[in-house]
Write a protein that holds these residues in place. Structure first.
Motif, PDB file in Angstrom:
ATOM      1  N   ALA A 365       0.827  -1.205   0.000  1.00 61.09           N
ATOM      2  CA  ALA A 365       0.000   0.000   0.000  1.00 61.09           C
ATOM      3  C   ALA A 365       0.861   1.255   0.000  1.00 61.09           C
ATOM      4  O   ALA A 365       0.609   2.208  -0.750  1.00 61.09           O
ATOM      5  CB  ALA A 365      -0.933  -0.009   1.211  1.00 61.09           C
ATOM      6  N   ILE A 366       1.909   1.284   0.834  1.00 56.88           N
ATOM      7  CA  ILE A 366       2.800   2.440   0.885  1.00 56.88           C
ATOM      8  C   ILE A 366       3.575   2.571  -0.421  1.00 56.88           C
ATOM      9  O   ILE A 366       3.781   3.669  -0.942  1.00 56.88           O
ATOM     10  CB  ILE A 366       3.759   2.310   2.079  1.00 56.88           C
ATOM     11  CG1 ILE A 366       2.964   2.251   3.387  1.00 56.88           C
ATOM     12  CG2 ILE A 366       4.748   3.463   2.107  1.00 56.88           C
ATOM     13  CD1 ILE A 366       2.121   3.468   3.653  1.00 56.88           C
ATOM     14  N   GLU A 367       3.988   1.443  -0.980  1.00 50.58           N
ATOM     15  CA  GLU A 367       4.715   1.454  -2.247  1.00 50.58           C
ATOM     16  C   GLU A 367       3.842   2.021  -3.354  1.00 50.58           C
ATOM     17  O   GLU A 367       4.304   2.809  -4.198  1.00 50.58           O
ATOM     18  CB  GLU A 367       5.151   0.028  -2.581  1.00 50.58           C
ATOM     19  CG  GLU A 367       6.229  -0.067  -3.630  1.00 50.58           C
ATOM     20  CD  GLU A 367       6.705  -1.501  -3.792  1.00 50.58           C
ATOM     21  OE1 GLU A 367       7.925  -1.729  -3.751  1.00 50.58           O
ATOM     22  OE2 GLU A 367       5.839  -2.402  -3.952  1.00 50.58           O
ATOM     23  N   GLY A 368       2.563   1.638  -3.362  1.00 50.58           N
ATOM     24  CA  GLY A 368       1.656   2.161  -4.378  1.00 50.58           C
ATOM     25  C   GLY A 368       1.430   3.655  -4.238  1.00 50.58           C
ATOM     26  O   GLY A 368       1.410   4.392  -5.234  1.00 50.58           O
ATOM     27  N   ASP A 399      11.694   5.383  10.458  1.00 41.74           N
ATOM     28  CA  ASP A 399      10.410   4.777  10.132  1.00 41.74           C
ATOM     29  C   ASP A 399       9.618   5.614   9.132  1.00 41.74           C
ATOM     30  O   ASP A 399       8.393   5.556   9.097  1.00 41.74           O
ATOM     31  CB  ASP A 399       9.575   4.584  11.405  1.00 41.74           C
ATOM     32  CG  ASP A 399       9.301   5.901  12.107  1.00 41.74           C
ATOM     33  OD1 ASP A 399       9.993   6.891  11.801  1.00 41.74           O
ATOM     34  OD2 ASP A 399       8.397   5.941  12.967  1.00 41.74           O
ATOM     35  N   ARG A 400      10.327   6.396   8.286  1.00 41.73           N
ATOM     36  CA  ARG A 400       9.665   7.224   7.286  1.00 41.73           C
ATOM     37  C   ARG A 400      10.260   6.947   5.911  1.00 41.73           C
ATOM     38  O   ARG A 400      11.475   6.782   5.755  1.00 41.73           O
ATOM     39  CB  ARG A 400       9.819   8.714   7.596  1.00 41.73           C
ATOM     40  CG  ARG A 400       9.376   9.126   8.974  1.00 41.73           C
ATOM     41  CD  ARG A 400       7.889   8.981   9.167  1.00 41.73           C
ATOM     42  NE  ARG A 400       7.153  10.031   8.481  1.00 41.73           N
ATOM     43  CZ  ARG A 400       5.828  10.140   8.522  1.00 41.73           C
ATOM     44  NH1 ARG A 400       5.128   9.249   9.211  1.00 41.73           N
ATOM     45  NH2 ARG A 400       5.215  11.106   7.887  1.00 41.73           N
ATOM     46  N   LEU A 401       9.395   6.874   4.910  1.00 45.12           N
ATOM     47  CA  LEU A 401       9.814   6.767   3.519  1.00 45.12           C
ATOM     48  C   LEU A 401       9.789   8.162   2.922  1.00 45.12           C
ATOM     49  O   LEU A 401       8.749   8.827   2.920  1.00 45.12           O
ATOM     50  CB  LEU A 401       8.867   5.840   2.756  1.00 45.12           C
ATOM     51  CG  LEU A 401       9.129   5.702   1.247  1.00 45.12           C
ATOM     52  CD1 LEU A 401      10.501   5.085   1.003  1.00 45.12           C
ATOM     53  CD2 LEU A 401       8.037   4.872   0.589  1.00 45.12           C
ATOM     54  N   MET A 402      10.908   8.632   2.435  1.00 39.18           N
ATOM     55  CA  MET A 402      11.072   9.997   1.936  1.00 39.18           C
ATOM     56  C   MET A 402      11.105  10.003   0.418  1.00 39.18           C
ATOM     57  O   MET A 402      11.793   9.197  -0.215  1.00 39.18           O
ATOM     58  CB  MET A 402      12.362  10.616   2.479  1.00 39.18           C
ATOM     59  CG  MET A 402      12.528  10.532   3.984  1.00 39.18           C
ATOM     60  SD  MET A 402      11.281  11.472   4.870  1.00 39.18           S
ATOM     61  CE  MET A 402      11.693  13.132   4.332  1.00 39.18           C
ATOM     62  N   ILE A 434       3.046  13.478   4.846  1.00 35.85           N
ATOM     63  CA  ILE A 434       3.220  14.930   4.811  1.00 35.85           C
ATOM     64  C   ILE A 434       3.700  15.322   3.421  1.00 35.85           C
ATOM     65  O   ILE A 434       4.528  14.618   2.821  1.00 35.85           O
ATOM     66  CB  ILE A 434       4.238  15.402   5.868  1.00 35.85           C
ATOM     67  CG1 ILE A 434       3.778  15.029   7.274  1.00 35.85           C
ATOM     68  CG2 ILE A 434       4.457  16.913   5.786  1.00 35.85           C
ATOM     69  CD1 ILE A 434       4.816  15.319   8.345  1.00 35.85           C
ATOM     70  N   LEU A 435       3.197  16.439   2.911  1.00 41.56           N
ATOM     71  CA  LEU A 435       3.660  16.995   1.642  1.00 41.56           C
ATOM     72  C   LEU A 435       4.145  18.414   1.887  1.00 41.56           C
ATOM     73  O   LEU A 435       3.402  19.251   2.399  1.00 41.56           O
ATOM     74  CB  LEU A 435       2.533  16.994   0.608  1.00 41.56           C
ATOM     75  CG  LEU A 435       2.946  17.450  -0.803  1.00 41.56           C
ATOM     76  CD1 LEU A 435       3.792  16.373  -1.464  1.00 41.56           C
ATOM     77  CD2 LEU A 435       1.724  17.754  -1.655  1.00 41.56           C
ATOM     78  N   ARG A 446      10.845  22.261  -5.379  1.00 39.28           N
ATOM     79  CA  ARG A 446      11.233  21.046  -4.658  1.00 39.28           C
ATOM     80  C   ARG A 446      10.030  20.574  -3.840  1.00 39.28           C
ATOM     81  O   ARG A 446       9.552  21.294  -2.975  1.00 39.28           O
ATOM     82  CB  ARG A 446      12.418  21.300  -3.742  1.00 39.28           C
ATOM     83  CG  ARG A 446      12.882  20.047  -2.983  1.00 39.28           C
ATOM     84  CD  ARG A 446      14.004  20.340  -2.004  1.00 39.28           C
ATOM     85  NE  ARG A 446      15.214  20.788  -2.688  1.00 39.28           N
ATOM     86  CZ  ARG A 446      15.653  22.036  -2.683  1.00 39.28           C
ATOM     87  NH1 ARG A 446      14.975  22.977  -2.027  1.00 39.28           N
ATOM     88  NH2 ARG A 446      16.757  22.369  -3.318  1.00 39.28           N
ATOM     89  N   VAL A 447       9.552  19.395  -4.134  1.00 42.47           N
ATOM     90  CA  VAL A 447       8.410  18.808  -3.421  1.00 42.47           C
ATOM     91  C   VAL A 447       8.920  17.603  -2.648  1.00 42.47           C
ATOM     92  O   VAL A 447       9.489  16.669  -3.230  1.00 42.47           O
ATOM     93  CB  VAL A 447       7.299  18.395  -4.392  1.00 42.47           C
ATOM     94  CG1 VAL A 447       6.121  17.807  -3.603  1.00 42.47           C
ATOM     95  CG2 VAL A 447       6.836  19.580  -5.218  1.00 42.47           C
ATOM     96  N   THR A 448       8.719  17.640  -1.345  1.00 50.15           N
ATOM     97  CA  THR A 448       9.160  16.556  -0.465  1.00 50.15           C
ATOM     98  C   THR A 448       7.935  15.901   0.162  1.00 50.15           C
ATOM     99  O   THR A 448       7.063  16.596   0.688  1.00 50.15           O
ATOM    100  CB  THR A 448      10.094  17.074   0.631  1.00 50.15           C
ATOM    101  OG1 THR A 448      11.192  17.772   0.031  1.00 50.15           O
ATOM    102  CG2 THR A 448      10.638  15.935   1.471  1.00 50.15           C
ATOM    103  N   ALA A 449       7.885  14.590   0.083  1.00 49.09           N
ATOM    104  CA  ALA A 449       6.775  13.826   0.664  1.00 49.09           C
ATOM    105  C   ALA A 449       7.328  12.827   1.663  1.00 49.09           C
ATOM    106  O   ALA A 449       8.381  12.218   1.429  1.00 49.09           O
ATOM    107  CB  ALA A 449       5.979  13.111  -0.422  1.00 49.09           C
ATOM    108  N   GLU A 450       6.615  12.694   2.777  1.00 42.63           N
ATOM    109  CA  GLU A 450       6.960  11.704   3.797  1.00 42.63           C
ATOM    110  C   GLU A 450       5.822  10.715   3.929  1.00 42.63           C
ATOM    111  O   GLU A 450       4.658  11.102   3.995  1.00 42.63           O
ATOM    112  CB  GLU A 450       7.209  12.375   5.152  1.00 42.63           C
ATOM    113  CG  GLU A 450       8.468  13.192   5.230  1.00 42.63           C
ATOM    114  CD  GLU A 450       8.723  13.685   6.653  1.00 42.63           C
ATOM    115  OE1 GLU A 450       8.201  13.033   7.587  1.00 42.63           O
ATOM    116  OE2 GLU A 450       9.411  14.692   6.815  1.00 42.63           O
ATOM    117  N   LEU A 451       6.158   9.456   4.002  1.00 44.93           N
ATOM    118  CA  LEU A 451       5.180   8.394   4.211  1.00 44.93           C
ATOM    119  C   LEU A 451       5.646   7.491   5.337  1.00 44.93           C
ATOM    120  O   LEU A 451       6.861   7.320   5.528  1.00 44.93           O
ATOM    121  CB  LEU A 451       5.009   7.554   2.936  1.00 44.93           C
ATOM    122  CG  LEU A 451       4.284   8.220   1.767  1.00 44.93           C
ATOM    123  CD1 LEU A 451       4.468   7.401   0.501  1.00 44.93           C
ATOM    124  CD2 LEU A 451       2.810   8.380   2.074  1.00 44.93           C
TER     125      LEU A 451
END
Length: 455
Positions: A365-368, A399-402, A434-435, A446-451
């Motif tokens: 789900a996170i990968e998608g 524990d965050r995917l950046m 977070i976006l 620059r757009v940074t997303a955290e999952l």
């Protein structure tokens, strides 16, 4: 400029404030005086001072009510009357909590959400009493009524002393004549015994007194502001919703976003199938039917129609592949983010550098979500950025995917304008993501997303 979410400190700010004005071109407020000099004259400082002054009478009333009602209920616990009296005490404290939140909102500009409402399982006085006694909000309101009183005495005394002393000494040159005329002495007495006295009565001493008063006057608003920070903590921590209930509300909101997003995706897939592949397949069936009828009469025309139908089949298959890739690409399932993002980058209109540094694959789900986030951002680069190059970086931090997507385009991307970035931010927020958008006019963006990282 970095996209930020700001809130007004307090109501009552107009286009002009003490020592400043708004620049209509930029929307920013420009001040003629530094903050330290204009603080004693700002409306915010006077509102905070008024809040602290009201603390004492309100604190006395709250403390008296809480202690009296709880003591009375404790004395009556040997009878059945102690329980409803305690419930009445908690109900009164909850009502005072409503008034205190309104006072903090009006004078301090503190927005505190309403706590979870009282919910009785069934109608009746006993059910209502039980709900009051079980409610954590009620007991926090009672604790606020008890703890607020000693702090109210301290903050009232400190702020009133500093405020009065500062303005009194600052304006001493204007009213020092009161002492020789009405008190029979030269001025403010610093020292005195039966034989000697030291008075502030000459121009130099009067000037020094006014300067000391100026220092106190300039420092007092900041002292009062520091005192009100404790009030903010008390109101927010004891009269607001608990962290658990706030989390429940947040999860309910996120669930609604997820449901709405899934429904929108289903409508989009249905529309694409109906307007694209389905329409082509219907036309293909009609063309093949006509070719079948002409096969005996005009084989060449039938062959030409079959050839055209073959082209329509290829187009329909391509549309179905694109639709399947939009739902969940096979390359993502088989080979992970690195290969899937490289495939997306190859279809972008500008050269894209992709770097994925992951030791293992996250949950599907996170990968998608990560894949579709990068896909959406690369589509925005192709359509709107005017960039010459772009880059995609993916890595893990604890524990965050950046995710970070950067381009050298025209910039000026803004989440608050209701664009696709706003929907993307909502999707990420639904999974505690977070976006962050940093896109000054002229670029780069620059757009940074955290999952959250989930195995």
């Amino acid at each position: 400029m970095a996209t930020q979410y700001r809130s007004q400190d307090a109501p009552g700010y107009g286009p002009y404030s003490a020592g400043g004005f708004h620049d209509g071109g930029t929307g920013r407020e420009r001040h003629l005086l530094p903050a330290g000099l204009r603080a004693p004259f700002e409306a915010r400082s006077w509102r905070e001072f008024g809040y602290v002054l009201l603390n004492l009478p309100i604190g006395i009333m709250l403390f008296t009510y809480a202690v009296t009602m709880v003591s009375l209920s404790a004395g009556l616990l040997v009878t059945f009357l102690g329980v409803p009296v305690l419930a009445a005490a908690l109900a009164g404290c909850r009502l005072f909590g409503v008034l205190e939140r309104a006072r903090a909102r009006r004078l301090l500009g503190l927005e505190v959400a309403e706590p979870q409402p009282l919910r009785a399982k069934r109608p009746g006085l006993m059910a209502w009493t039980g709900a009051l006694l079980k409610s954590g909000t009620s007991w926090r309101a009672l604790l606020y009524a008890v703890l607020h009183f000693p702090w109210a005495v301290f903050s009232f005394s400190v702020s009133l002393v500093f405020w009065t002393l500062g303005w009194s000494l600052l304006t001493y040159p204007l009213w020092f004549w009161v002492f020789p005329m009405w008190a029979g002495q030269g001025g403010i007495q610093l020292y005195g015994d039966g034989q000697h006295g030291i008075y502030l009565d000459n121009p130099f001493e009067i000037t020094v007194t006014a300067l000391v008063g100026l220092l106190f006057t300039l420092a007092t608003p900041w002292i009062v502001r520091a005192l009100t920070m404790v009030d903010r903590v008390l109101v927010y921590g004891l009269l607001g919703p608990s962290r658990l209930s706030a989390r429940v509300v947040e999860l309910e909101s996120d669930r609604g976003v997820v449901v709405d997003t899934a429904a929108a995706d289903l409508r989009r897939i249905e529309r694409d199938l109906h307007d694209g592949a389905q329409a082509r397949l219907v036309a293909l069936a009609m063309d093949l039917g006509l070719a079948k009828e002409k096969l005996a009469e005009d084989p060449r025309a039938a062959a030409r129609m079959v050839d055209e139908a073959h082209g329509e089949v290829k187009t329909a298959l391509q549309e179905l592949r694109d639709l399947a890739r939009g739902i969940h690409p096979a390359v993502l399932t088989d080979r992970g983010l690195d290969a899937a993002l490289s495939a997306v980058a190859s279809r972008c209109t500008v050269p894209v550098r992709v770097e994925v540094d992951l030791g293992e694959r996250p949950a599907a789900a996170i990968e998608g979500i990560a894949y579709f986030t990068v896909s959406e951002l690369l589509q925005n680069i192709s359509k709107h950025s005017g960039a010459r190059s772009a880059s995609v970086d993916v890595w893990r931090t604890e524990d965050r995917l950046m995710l970070q997507v950067e381009d050298d385009g025209v910039g000026n991307a803004d989440v608050s304008k209701g664009s696709g970035l706003a929907g993307l931010a909502e999707r990420l927020d639904a999974v505690d993501g977070i976006l962050l958008v940093d896109s000054p006019a002229g670029g780069p963006t620059r757009v940074t997303a955290e999952l959250p990282w989930r195995r």
